[in-house]
Design an enzyme around this catalytic site. Structure first.
Site, PDB file in Angstrom:
ATOM      1  N   TYR A   6       0.850  -1.188   0.000  1.00  0.00           N
ATOM      2  CA  TYR A   6       0.000   0.000   0.000  1.00  0.00           C
ATOM      3  C   TYR A   6       0.895   1.252   0.000  1.00  0.00           C
ATOM      4  CZ  TYR A   6      -3.472   3.303   1.734  1.00  0.00           C
ATOM      5  OH  TYR A   6      -4.301   4.373   1.883  1.00  0.00           O
TER       6      TYR A   6
ATOM      7  N   ASP B 236       0.000  -7.347   6.568  1.00  0.00           N
ATOM      8  CA  ASP B 236      -1.152  -6.482   6.305  1.00  0.00           C
ATOM      9  C   ASP B 236      -2.184  -7.352   5.576  1.00  0.00           C
ATOM     10  OD1 ASP B 236      -3.016  -4.689   5.234  1.00  0.00           O
ATOM     11  OD2 ASP B 236      -1.532  -3.096   4.981  1.00  0.00           O
TER      12      ASP B 236
ATOM     13  N   LYS C 102     -11.714  -0.889   4.974  1.00  0.00           N
ATOM     14  CA  LYS C 102     -11.991  -1.619   3.740  1.00  0.00           C
ATOM     15  C   LYS C 102     -13.008  -2.730   3.983  1.00  0.00           C
ATOM     16  CE  LYS C 102      -8.807   1.242   2.628  1.00  0.00           C
ATOM     17  NZ  LYS C 102      -7.398   0.911   2.526  1.00  0.00           N
TER      18      LYS C 102
HETATM   19  C1  LIG Z   1      -6.200   1.443   2.994  1.00  0.00           C
HETATM   20  C2  LIG Z   1      -5.079   0.600   3.348  1.00  0.00           C
HETATM   21  C3  LIG Z   1      -4.224   0.938   4.401  1.00  0.00           C
HETATM   22  C4  LIG Z   1      -4.381   2.225   5.190  1.00  0.00           C
HETATM   23  O1  LIG Z   1      -5.566   2.243   5.897  1.00  0.00           O
HETATM   24  P1  LIG Z   1      -6.372   3.593   6.281  1.00  0.00           P
HETATM   25  O2  LIG Z   1      -7.525   3.076   7.047  1.00  0.00           O
HETATM   26  O3  LIG Z   1      -6.742   4.264   4.997  1.00  0.00           O
HETATM   27  O4  LIG Z   1      -5.446   4.438   7.079  1.00  0.00           O
HETATM   28  C5  LIG Z   1      -3.197   0.064   4.706  1.00  0.00           C
HETATM   29  N1  LIG Z   1      -3.005  -1.067   4.009  1.00  0.00           N
HETATM   30  C6  LIG Z   1      -3.796  -1.420   2.984  1.00  0.00           C
HETATM   31  C7  LIG Z   1      -3.539  -2.692   2.272  1.00  0.00           C
HETATM   32  C8  LIG Z   1      -4.856  -0.608   2.613  1.00  0.00           C
HETATM   33  O5  LIG Z   1      -5.620  -0.954   1.581  1.00  0.00           O
END
Ligand SMILES: *Cc1c(COP(=O)(O)O)cnc(C)c1O
Length: 379
Positions: free
Chosen positions: A98, A170, A195
């Site tokens: 990301y 992640d 998400k």
């Molecule tokens: C969106 C996202 C983030 C960051 O998250 P936020 O809630 O926007 O701060 C980190 N890792 C991945 C894979 C993401 O899609």
């Protein structure tokens, strides 16, 4: 308890005061103390809050972990994870992570003495070569954003143990419904709740899940000391989301598979990146490691001009950053999510100017395909 049952019940006992089946939103900053040093387990909401506790327990259970720690955004959670380290420590990160993870490492935390290197974590040999004396953590994302590379979680967890590195994954794109990194031996999982876990594009949040006591204690301390915590209302919204995670992920995966197959038959599309397609380089690993292939697809239209034209035409698919909501979102990584990565590096990791990313939503898949089809036909 199995997954869907946990998603509805874990951490969510009926409210002891009223019997409310749904966890109430505890909108309070502080809690009355009966006498000095005596309380009901809550003192101040930066430290803990019953609604946040419920969400932390819920997602910890879904990830097969002991402890969940909720933050105000995915980035706040990732920041807390990197703060487990000390100046002089070195972190290996998947090269297609990301964009915000790249940004916080290179443009924020390196100024405080941490060191970041980005490697292709799909290739064990490259990861081994990149380990230094001061390497303390390996941080992977799988599938990666946006080119959908798959990292072998078992292999990375084993390597991390051997070299005494903290292993972090992640898991935002896959969600615990599709894969649970702790079960493969990872030390911690981090999420953007924004998400799929929330799933309705109406809040921001982050979560770390771990079974490691020392990591939990440090992260609890960071929640309190730094204060980047999740609000009770956002925790409550996310609890609504996780209840339907299994059914949503089933449908996201089914529809994305159909869209990916359709895309791969279109002459104007140079390449489709989706781990569910047999031509994907890590298709068999994805099949082994994930329950289905998720809702994220990227495809290459060959040039910025072609991508621009296409994105101007789409009607149902909304041109927006983010992913994982009920609605289909479409984006252009090179100018949106990955704009903070230098051009050269973007080329190296396949984030070309013609690349388009789609988060396949829960609309009828025929309508999604029809929108893509009419937008593609126009020159
Ligand atoms: C969106 C996202 C983030 C960051 O998250 P936020 O809630 O926007 O701060 C980190 N890792 C991945 C894979 C993401 O899609």
């Amino acid at each position: 308890m199995r997954f869907s049952t946990k998603s509805i019940h874990a951490g969510q006992e009926p409210d002891p005061l009223s019997g409310a089946v749904m966890t109430p939103v505890y909108l309070t900053s502080t809690y009355v103390q009966e006498e000095l040093g005596k309380n009901k387990g809550y003192e101040y909401s930066r430290v803990s809050n019953p609604t946040r506790d419920a969400l932390e327990k819920n997602i910890a259970a879904l990830e097969s972990g002991k402890h969940g720690l909720a933050f105000g955004s995915g980035m706040a959670a990732i920041d807390a994870v990197f703060r487990l380290l000390k100046p002089g420590d070195h972190v290996l990160v998947s090269h297609n992570v990301y964009g915000g993870t790249y940004r916080i490492g290179k443009m924020v935390l390196e100024e405080y003495g941490l060191q970041f290197d980005f490697v292709d974590t799909t290739k064990l040999q490259l990861v081994k070569q990149a380990i230094r004396k001061n390497t303390k953590m390996i941080f992977v994302e799988t599938p990666t954003n946006p080119t959908m590379e798959i990292t072998d979680l078992t292999v990375i967890a084993r390597l991390a143990k051997k070299h005494k590195l903290i292993s972090a994954c992640d898991n935002t794109f896959a969600t615990p419904y599709l894969q649970r990194p702790l079960e493969y031996g990872f030390d911690l999982v981090v999420h953007s709740l924004t998400k799929y876990l929330n799933g309705h594009s109406d809040m921001l949040g982050g979560m770390v899940v771990t079974s490691n006591t020392a990591i939990t204690e440090r992260l609890r301390f960071l929640q309190k000391a730094v204060g980047g915590i999740l609000s009770p209302f956002d925790a409550w919204l996310c609890l609504r989301g996780t209840k339907t995670l299994a059914v949503r992920m089933e449908r996201h995966g089914e529809s994305a598979m159909e869209v990916a197959e359709w895309l791969s038959k279109q002459k104007r599309i140079k390449q489709v990146y989706y781990p569910g397609l047999p031509q994907h380089p890590q298709h068999s690993l994805a099949k082994r490691q994930m329950k289905n292939f998720g809702g994220m697809i990227s495809f290459d239209l060959g040039s910025l001009a072609a991508a621009k034209k296409f994105l101007k035409r789409v009607r149902l698919c909304a041109l927006a950053e983010s992913l994982g909501g009920v609605e289909t979102l479409i984006s252009h990584p090179a100018t949106m999510t990955h704009a903070s990565i230098p051009y050269e590096q973007r080329q190296r990791i396949g984030v070309t100017d013609g690349l388009v990313r789609i988060s396949v939503g829960l609309e009828d898949v025929e309508d999604i395909i029809s929108d893509l089809s009419s937008s593609l036909r126009v020159r």
